[in-house]
Design a protein around this motif. Structure first.
Motif, PDB file in Angstrom:
ATOM      1  N   UNK A  87       0.871  -1.163   0.000  1.00 15.35           N
ATOM      2  CA  UNK A  87       0.000   0.000   0.000  1.00 15.35           C
ATOM      3  C   UNK A  87       0.912   1.217   0.000  1.00 15.35           C
ATOM      4  N   UNK A  88       0.636   2.140  -0.891  1.00 17.76           N
ATOM      5  CA  UNK A  88       1.601   3.205  -1.150  1.00 17.76           C
ATOM      6  C   UNK A  88       1.869   4.092   0.058  1.00 17.76           C
ATOM      7  N   UNK A  89       0.823   4.522   0.752  1.00 18.66           N
ATOM      8  CA  UNK A  89       1.021   5.459   1.865  1.00 18.66           C
ATOM      9  C   UNK A  89       1.820   4.825   2.976  1.00 18.66           C
ATOM     10  N   UNK A  90       1.469   3.590   3.308  1.00 16.36           N
ATOM     11  CA  UNK A  90       2.198   2.901   4.350  1.00 16.36           C
ATOM     12  C   UNK A  90       3.648   2.699   3.956  1.00 16.36           C
ATOM     13  N   UNK A  91       3.868   2.359   2.696  1.00 13.21           N
ATOM     14  CA  UNK A  91       5.241   2.130   2.225  1.00 13.21           C
ATOM     15  C   UNK A  91       6.044   3.417   2.361  1.00 13.21           C
ATOM     16  N   UNK A  92       5.454   4.519   1.901  1.00 10.36           N
ATOM     17  CA  UNK A  92       6.181   5.792   1.952  1.00 10.36           C
ATOM     18  C   UNK A  92       6.471   6.174   3.397  1.00 10.36           C
ATOM     19  N   UNK A  93       5.462   5.957   4.279  1.00 12.98           N
ATOM     20  CA  UNK A  93       5.650   6.336   5.681  1.00 12.98           C
ATOM     21  C   UNK A  93       6.751   5.509   6.324  1.00 12.98           C
ATOM     22  N   UNK A  94       6.753   4.206   6.033  1.00 14.10           N
ATOM     23  CA  UNK A  94       7.782   3.348   6.631  1.00 14.10           C
ATOM     24  C   UNK A  94       9.170   3.739   6.147  1.00 14.10           C
ATOM     25  N   UNK A  95       9.273   4.050   4.850  1.00 11.42           N
ATOM     26  CA  UNK A  95      10.578   4.420   4.315  1.00 11.42           C
ATOM     27  C   UNK A  95      11.048   5.725   4.925  1.00 11.42           C
ATOM     28  N   UNK A  96      10.106   6.665   5.046  1.00  8.37           N
ATOM     29  CA  UNK A  96      10.488   7.966   5.586  1.00  8.37           C
ATOM     30  C   UNK A  96      10.971   7.839   7.029  1.00  8.37           C
ATOM     31  N   UNK A  97      10.397   6.892   7.763  1.00 10.20           N
ATOM     32  CA  UNK A  97      10.808   6.684   9.150  1.00 10.20           C
ATOM     33  C   UNK A  97      12.080   5.868   9.229  1.00 10.20           C
ATOM     34  N   UNK A  98      12.584   5.444   8.108  1.00  2.62           N
ATOM     35  CA  UNK A  98      13.811   4.648   8.104  1.00  2.62           C
ATOM     36  C   UNK A  98      13.597   3.200   8.505  1.00  2.62           C
ATOM     37  N   UNK A  99      12.342   2.764   8.494  1.00  2.00           N
ATOM     38  CA  UNK A  99      12.064   1.403   8.948  1.00  2.00           C
ATOM     39  C   UNK A  99      12.157   0.376   7.831  1.00  2.00           C
ATOM     40  N   UNK A 100      12.245   0.814   6.623  1.00  2.00           N
ATOM     41  CA  UNK A 100      12.225  -0.161   5.523  1.00  2.00           C
ATOM     42  C   UNK A 100      12.976   0.409   4.334  1.00  2.00           C
ATOM     43  N   UNK A 101      13.157  -0.408   3.329  1.00  2.00           N
ATOM     44  CA  UNK A 101      13.950   0.015   2.166  1.00  2.00           C
ATOM     45  C   UNK A 101      13.325  -0.504   0.871  1.00  2.00           C
ATOM     46  N   UNK A 102      14.190  -0.834  -0.108  1.00  2.00           N
ATOM     47  CA  UNK A 102      13.721  -1.074  -1.478  1.00  2.00           C
ATOM     48  C   UNK A 102      12.672  -2.148  -1.583  1.00  2.00           C
ATOM     49  N   UNK A 103      12.736  -3.141  -0.692  1.00  2.00           N
ATOM     50  CA  UNK A 103      11.837  -4.272  -0.911  1.00  2.00           C
ATOM     51  C   UNK A 103      10.379  -3.824  -0.875  1.00  2.00           C
ATOM     52  N   UNK A 104      10.107  -2.774  -0.109  1.00  2.00           N
ATOM     53  CA  UNK A 104       8.735  -2.288  -0.059  1.00  2.00           C
ATOM     54  C   UNK A 104       8.315  -1.670  -1.385  1.00  2.00           C
ATOM     55  N   UNK A 105       9.225  -0.939  -1.977  1.00  2.00           N
ATOM     56  CA  UNK A 105       8.890  -0.290  -3.243  1.00  2.00           C
ATOM     57  C   UNK A 105       8.621  -1.325  -4.321  1.00  2.00           C
ATOM     58  N   UNK A 106       9.465  -2.345  -4.377  1.00  2.40           N
ATOM     59  CA  UNK A 106       9.282  -3.337  -5.424  1.00  2.40           C
ATOM     60  C   UNK A 106       8.109  -4.256  -5.157  1.00  2.40           C
TER      61      UNK A 106
END
Lengths: 448, 497
Positions: free
Chosen positions: B358-377
């Motif tokens: 889900x795009x919003x959750x993915x962006x939020x997690x990345x912004x918080x530094x909790x996740x990386x590329x795997x979420x985008x792909x």
């Protein structure tokens, strides 16, 4: 009519070594070239170099010749190869244009040199008369000296052969390579390079698998026959003398060959094989076929490191030409004396209907010249098959003959045939086929 | 009369050990043997051998072989590519521009053509060495290719047609590819085939086949996957849980929600906090649903109970929580950052977003530094670029290394908008004075794989003026341009065919 179209593989075969080829690939893109053009059977370009001025590179397509202003000593240089590669892949990148001045200058200089050389070769008729006596005498002396050197070398070979038979060659398998190599070197010293080459080939026979004893004995026996024949040279008929001299490696001047009668016919260029021999010497075998006379011909070309092979005879094309054959019982090796037509692609490969007829032809040749090693034949409608013991060719008469283990393109051959009969060209050496080209999609494809 | 084998044996032993006596006989060969020179045994042996050699060579006849020929290849109904396109394949198989091979294969399949026969062996060998290429290769080799593949053990993967009837008779690597191909075309049929032979499959095969079902997983698969939860093999069970957890409507997710209801709450109106209650020991029902007992695997550091809760939450779509409490993902993650159970919550929601992209959750997690590329792909293709573009514009990346890693993370053909973004970013970086930014230097060749070809002139005019001042740039830019130009040419050759 259309020029022979060059494939990138054919261009790559021109490279004097692998590093030239690699460097050429890096330059074979339009961005490395300041200008490019083609016209009137020439292609040209100016290539970015390390200096301030770009290098001027040109290639004449028919007959092929190269020119480049770079200081490289390799020939053809990487710029010429790159230009040629680019042309073979994307001819549209070289726009049609009038010849630039520097290309015209090169072309005219070449024509002038060729004219001078032609004039020179017709002159000996007048000059030779003056010092004929002196030159033939010195020639005769040299020939006699050479004959004696060879005779001494052959005496040594005979001794070596008999020693081998005396001690038995069961031990041959464990002999080091130097055992054969030393004798080969002595034959080179004795001015018998043909025998030296055969000696080197025998080195690998002892470990060539089942039946090696018989193969080795056959080779040794033929060598023995050659030595005996050489000793009786004067008593033998002229063609037999020529066979023996050729097998020993006594070279004949091209002028002598060209002076003999030739065969004027329609010749198909059916196959080509380049082999790397000792010390950086490359040997190119170009096979021709005369459908009228059911006759093969072989043109040999040699190039040492840094030199280029003559690549003007492209398999898949035909020409009307007069070929002068080297003397011998079976005319095979030839020189192209005159070409009457430019190369044009041929549309049909006239192959032997069964392997048996091709093999019978070869048997006939070998019966007359025992030292004949190999000849190429076109075959029609054979099926290549692979199984656990190797690859084979089957034909409509249910004959099965092996493909040489040294053939590295069995899979490509299988893919091209798909289990269906195909037409191909292969060398036959008395035991196995070495496929050289395949007829596919209406043209001849080289298996390289 | 001496015969050939006798000569051979005599030569093997040597005349020292076994003297050789020439003896003539009848027939043309026998008669000639009478003329052997007396005295010298070795010479006599060799001469006799020469006689026989010539006799054999001149009279050689090919042997007859009555065995039937193998079945030839069936005719292809799909036409092959042009010679020009085949030259590009040749270059890629030679190692030049081999990064473009997947794109070329995909395009070839899209236009519905096949590879020319003489390139099949090398292409099949590439597939044998690089499993990721196998599916694209199998789709463009035609009937000739499938016929050829049956001849070589390493090529078996390519030897079958995507025909459901083949399922029971195929074995090995080809079987997996077969299931993958059928799943792409008809997911329900693939599942039905797998179910039909499920009991007789080996444990390690079952896990691999089940992973195939990830493609196009849907509610229709639920009954089968539920039954897999009881499988003896742990790998199968874990895979089944992972697949079921991706279906928001599945019973597994429902069960997890029921369990988690009381354990995670949003307390307080003015200053909300996330209250986490650790659960008791996982019981059998929980284990069946994939909640493993024990502590978290490294590098996570969580106690048994925390890990159990984490696994539970990881099955629940994160949108459940944002909808339930009416808060945005950003807000919830900020709250989570403040809580004691920060690691638990971040990890749980990261895994949950991987399963329910889900795009919003993915962006939020990345912004918080909790996740990386795997979420985008993991996001659907259409959402990946907006996600990255949003992050870049929000200046979420502190240094160029991260920025360019992110720009590279979009591993699909780029849109024009994305391409322009990359052009600008690279331009900004090469415009800086030396020393050079290594990250751009490293990223350029990867960019060339996905860069939209029509933007090539724009890129050239944007970068070239700066590149001329830095010679080291030139070779990198040249490589970029070369790969792009090659891609352009290869696609043009395929289109023209």
């Amino acid at each position: 009519m259309a020029l022979p179209t060059w494939t990138p593989e054919q261009v790559a075969a021109l490279a004097p070594d692998a590093s030239s080829h690699k460097a050429a690939e890096g330059l074979a893109t339009p961005r490395k070239w300041v200008s490019l053009g083609q016209g009137a059977e020439f292609i040209w370009g100016e290539c970015h170099g390390s200096g301030s001025k770009p290098y001027q590179t040109a290639v004449s397509l028919s007959p092929p010749a190269f020119h480049c202003s770079c200081p490289s000593r390799k020939f053809p240089c990487k710029h010429t190869l790159a230009l040629f590669l680019l042309f073979s892949r994307q001819p549209q990148q070289l726009p049609a244009a009038p010849l630039p001045d520097w290309v015209i200058t090169w072309r005219d200089n070449r024509a002038a040199r060729a004219a001078k050389a032609a004039a020179k070769s017709s002159q000996p008729a007048t000059n030779a008369a003056t010092d004929t006596a002196a030159s033939t005498e010195s020639q005769a002396k040299r020939a006699e000296k050479r004959a004696q050197t060879i005779a001494n070398g052959l005496d040594e070979l005979e001794q070596w052969l008999q020693d081998l038979i005396r001690s038995g060659f069961a031990a041959a398998q464990s002999r080091p390579y130097a055992y054969w190599q030393n004798m080969a070197a002595r034959l080179v010293d004795a001015q018998a390079p043909g025998l030296a080459r055969q000696m080197r080939q025998m080195a690998g026979l002892a470990n060539s698998g089942a039946g090696w004893e018989e193969r080795l004995l056959q080779r040794l026996a033929l060598l023995h026959l050659l030595v005996q024949g050489y000793r009786r040279l004067e008593a033998l008929p002229t063609e037999r003398q020529a066979d023996i001299r050729a097998a020993v490696g006594w070279s004949i001047k091209q002028e002598e060959v060209l002076a003999g009668t030739g065969t004027h016919a329609r010749w198909l260029l059916i196959g080509r094989r380049i082999e790397e021999e000792e010390e950086g010497l490359r040997v190119q075998r170009t096979w021709l076929w005369n459908p009228q006379g059911n006759q093969p011909a072989l043109i040999l070309d040699f190039a040492y490191r840094g030199q280029t092979l003559d690549i003007s005879l492209l398999p898949g094309y035909e020409m009307e030409a007069e070929l002068s054959f080297y003397p011998g019982s079976v005319p095979l090796r030839a020189i192209c004396k005159t070409r009457f037509t430019p190369l044009r692609p041929f549309s049909h490969l006239p192959g032997h209907p069964t392997q048996a007829t091709a093999v019978a032809r070869f048997n006939n040749m070998v019966a007359q010249n025992p030292w004949l090693e190999v000849a190429a034949f076109p075959l029609a409608q054979v099926v290549p098959v692979l199984d656990s013991s190797g690859s084979y060719l089957y034909d409509a008469a249910q004959n099965r003959l092996p493909i040489a283990p040294s053939f590295t393109h069995s899979w490509e051959l299988l893919a091209l045939s798909g289990g269906h009969p195909i037409d191909l060209v292969a060398e036959w050496d008395g035991a196995a086929w070495l496929p050289l080209s395949v007829w596919a999609n209406g043209r001849l494809a080289i298996l390289s | 009369m001496n015969d050939w084998l006798q000569l051979r044996n005599a030569a093997l032993l040597g005349t020292d050990r076994a003297p050789f006596t020439p003896s003539a006989g009848e027939g043309p060969v026998g008669a000639l043997l009478a003329h052997l020179p007396p005295g010298n045994q070795e010479a006599a042996l060799l001469t006799a051998a020469a006689l026989y050699t010539q006799y054999q060579r001149a009279g050689f006849r090919p042997p007859q072989e009555a065995t039937p020929l193998p079945q030839p290849a069936p005719p292809d109904d799909v036409s092959p590519i042009s010679e020009q396109a085949a030259l590009h394949l040749a270059q890629m198989l030679d190692g030049r521009f081999s990064e473009a091979l997947p794109e070329w294969l995909a395009q070839l399949q899209a236009i519905g053509r096949r590879v020319r026969p003489q390139w099949l062996p090398r292409l099949l060998t590439q597939g044998a060495q690089q499993p990721a290429l196998r599916l694209p290769i199998v789709q463009v080799i035609g009937k000739r290719g499938r016929w050829l593949a049956a001849w070589q053990p390493g090529w078996q993967y390519a030897s079958i047609t995507p025909d459901p009837a083949q399922w029971e008779v195929t074995t090995g690597a080809a079987r997996l590819l077969l299931l993958q191909q059928i799943r792409q075309a008809d997911p329900a049929q693939a599942r039905a085939l797998l179910q039909s032979t499920w009991q007789s499959e080996k444990a390690e095969d079952r896990a691999a086949f089940l992973t195939c079902l990830q493609e196009g997983v849907s509610q229709g698969d639920e009954p089968f996957l539920e039954s897999c939860l009881d499988d003896r093999s742990k790998k199968v069970q874990i895979t089944a849980v992972d697949l079921l957890a991706r279906l928001p409507q599945s019973q597994l997710v429902g069960r997890m929600i029921a369990r988690a209801q009381g354990l995670l709450a949003l307390k307080g109106l003015l200053r909300p906090t996330l209250a986490v209650t650790l659960p008791n020991q996982p019981n059998d029902a929980w284990q069946r649903d994939g909640i493993q007992p024990g502590t978290a695997p490294a590098p996570l550091q969580m106690g048994e109970k925390s890990w159990a809760l984490c696994q539970m939450l990881a099955c629940i779509p994160p949108t459940f929580w944002s909808e339930r409490w009416g808060k945005s993902p950003d807000t919830l993650l900020t709250l989570a950052a403040r809580s004691e159970q920060r690691q638990l919550l971040f990890e749980a929601w990261r895994r949950a977003t991987l399963r329910h992209p889900q795009q919003e959750w993915a962006a939020a997690l990345i912004a918080q530094g909790a996740a990386a590329f795997e979420l985008v792909n993991a996001l659907p293709a259409a959402q990946r670029e907006p996600c990255i573009i949003g992050l870049v514009q929000a200046k979420a990346f502190s240094d160029s290394a991260t920025l360019f890693d992110w720009l590279r993370a979009c591993q699909q053909p780029w849109s024009v908008a994305y391409g322009r973004l990359v052009i600008r970013q690279v331009q900004q970086h090469i415009a800086k004075p030396p020393p050079l930014d290594r990250q751009v230097w490293l990223a350029l060749p990867d960019f060339a794989r996905y860069f939209p070809i029509q933007l090539l002139p724009e890129a050239q005019s944007a970068w070239q003026p700066h590149a001329e001042t830095a010679v080291a740039w030139q070779s990198r830019l040249d490589q970029f341009m070369e790969l792009l130009t090659f891609r352009q040419e290869m696609l043009a050759a395929l289109a023209a065919a």
